[in-house]
Write an enzyme that holds these catalytic residues in place. Structure first.
Site, PDB file in Angstrom:
ATOM      1  CE  LYS A  89      -2.424   3.509   1.883  1.00 37.47           C
ATOM      2  NZ  LYS A  89      -1.837   4.804   2.288  1.00 37.47           N
ATOM      3  CD  GLU A 163      13.742   3.052   7.930  1.00 43.88           C
ATOM      4  OE1 GLU A 163      14.226   4.070   7.396  1.00 43.88           O
ATOM      5  OE2 GLU A 163      13.943   1.899   7.505  1.00 43.88           O
ATOM      6  CB  CYS A 197      14.875   6.826   6.525  1.00 45.42           C
ATOM      7  SG  CYS A 197      13.292   6.473   5.739  1.00 45.42           S
ATOM      8  CD  GLU A 297      11.936  12.413  10.357  1.00 48.62           C
ATOM      9  OE1 GLU A 297      12.571  11.645   9.612  1.00 48.62           O
ATOM     10  OE2 GLU A 297      10.837  12.117  10.862  1.00 48.62           O
TER      11      GLU A 297
END
Length: 395
Positions: A89, A163, A197, A297
């Protein structure tokens, strides 16, 4: 609109990506065979999860660089090679990526239905997870979304691989090769417009070399060309959406209001316009850990740089984060890198490199960077289920 000039059937690059990831999975499988086949003298048959593995995720890349979805390809190919069927997905911003993966697998003559790419909204995805047919869910995205996925799996004994966020630090010691560190950390900070990431989002530099490092880092950053990724002259593309770019703009503005100094003039990058997905790279100094840009982040083309007095201060600052995906140490002292690496709360430690994957090494995170393992022989533990046979055939 960013896909306007890309032909829908142009999937050659994706087929190459499949080959790369399948080779990485084969390599991991080869390394794992002794571990998977035998354990302490008892015969162990390792079977697949005998069900479906769902791989939902928020894309980590801008639509212009959607071909770089190696993470989804890596998880999918490894799961398939472990004997599972897979549902992908993909993120709503990059639906064509999932379609091209499916087409690449079709061209590779994968049995029909073994890999399925589904277009679902969040509610339907949650229903699929709790349907009873899913045995493992691997997700890449934000911490908040990861918590939702984890909560959804609590209705059954469903494995998860998450993650999530990152705020990856780098420490440049006084003995580092300055030119090498600058070149690689600029790339590690701004590769794919910082939308990786394991992008470097904060840098700590020994005060002895701090002035020289900052000067060269800013000079190299100014050489980027921000623009349309279909233009060969472009070296820095857009972010995934105007909203994502505005978030980073807000972080920069807040940092400047709190005393930080910007070393890059956005006016030197004409494509950077307010409200657009195009954002100039930015290097901030005079930053502190009270600022969002050094704490939360960013997932964009901005990095903060701080001077440190030595190893102890650097390690303390590197660990002062809710995240722990990867960290890099820049030094010519191997023993020091190993010693300091053991003190950093992170899933991966790099020495003199960053933002890199090796199929032989486990890819994992600690703290709010998630749970579970991909790559290496350990990655197959989440994709297989052990089954033991004690067969007494001589009586």
């Amino acid at each position: 609109a960013l896909f306007g000039d890309v032909k829908a059937d142009d999937i050659g690059w994706y087929e190459q990506l499949m080959r790369i990831n399948l080779w990485g999975s084969v390599w991991c499988t080869h390394a794992a065979l002794p571990y998977l086949k035998q354990s302490r003298g008892s015969i162990v048959a390792v079977s697949s999860l005998a069900g479906l593995i769902g791989v939902p995720g928020r894309t980590a890349y801008s639509a212009s660089n959607a071909g770089l979805q190696a993470l989804s390809a890596g998880m999918s190919s490894a799961a398939l090679m472990a004997g599972n069927s897979v549902i992908l997905k993909h993120a709503s911003q990059t639906l064509l990526v999932g379609e091209r993966f499916a087409e690449a697998f079709r061209r590779a003559n994968l049995p029909e239905g073994l890999f399925q790419n589904l277009v679902l909204e969040h509610a339907s995805t949650a229903l699929a997870i709790v349907s009873g047919d899913i045995q493992q869910v691997n997700f890449t995205g934000s911490v908040e979304a990861g918590k939702i996925v984890q909560q959804a799996t609590l209705t059954g004994f469903i494995g998860t691989g998450l993650e999530l966020g990152g705020k990856d630090p780098a420490y440049v010691r006084a003995d580092a090769d300055l030119e090498h560190a600058v070149e690689n950390l600029v790339d590690g900070s701004f590769f794919n417009s910082g939308q990786s990431c394991c992008a470097v989002e904060r840098i700590y530099v020994d005060q002895k070399i701090y002035p020289a490092f900052v000067e060269r880092f800013a000079e190299l950053t100014r050489q980027y060309v921000l623009g349309n990724p279909l233009d060969e002259a472009t070296t820095l593309g857009p972010m995934v959406s105007p909203a994502a770019a505005d978030f980073v703009r807000g972080q920069i503005a807040d940092a400047l209001a709190e005393g930080a100094k910007a070393l890059i003039d956005p006016k030197a990058f004409p494509a950077d316009t307010p409200g657009s997905a195009y954002l100039a790279p930015q290097v901030l100094v005079d930053v502190t850990h009270e600022m969002s840009v050094m704490r939360d982040e960013s997932f964009g083309p901005v990095v903060g740089i701080m001077p440190v007095t030595g190893d102890d201060e650097a390690i303390a600052l590197m660990n002062d984060s809710e995240f722990g995906l990867s960290a890099s140490i820049w030094t010519e002292d191997l023993a020091a890198a190993e010693r300091l690496g053991n003190e950093i709360a992170t899933g991966t430690v790099f020495m003199n490199r960053c933002d890199y994957l090796d199929p032989a090494l486990a890819w994992t995170g600690v703290k709010n960077s998630g749970r579970g393992v991909t790559l290496s022989r350990l990655g197959y533990e989440h994709l297989t289920r052990a089954k033991s046979f004690h067969l007494r055939h001589e009586i």
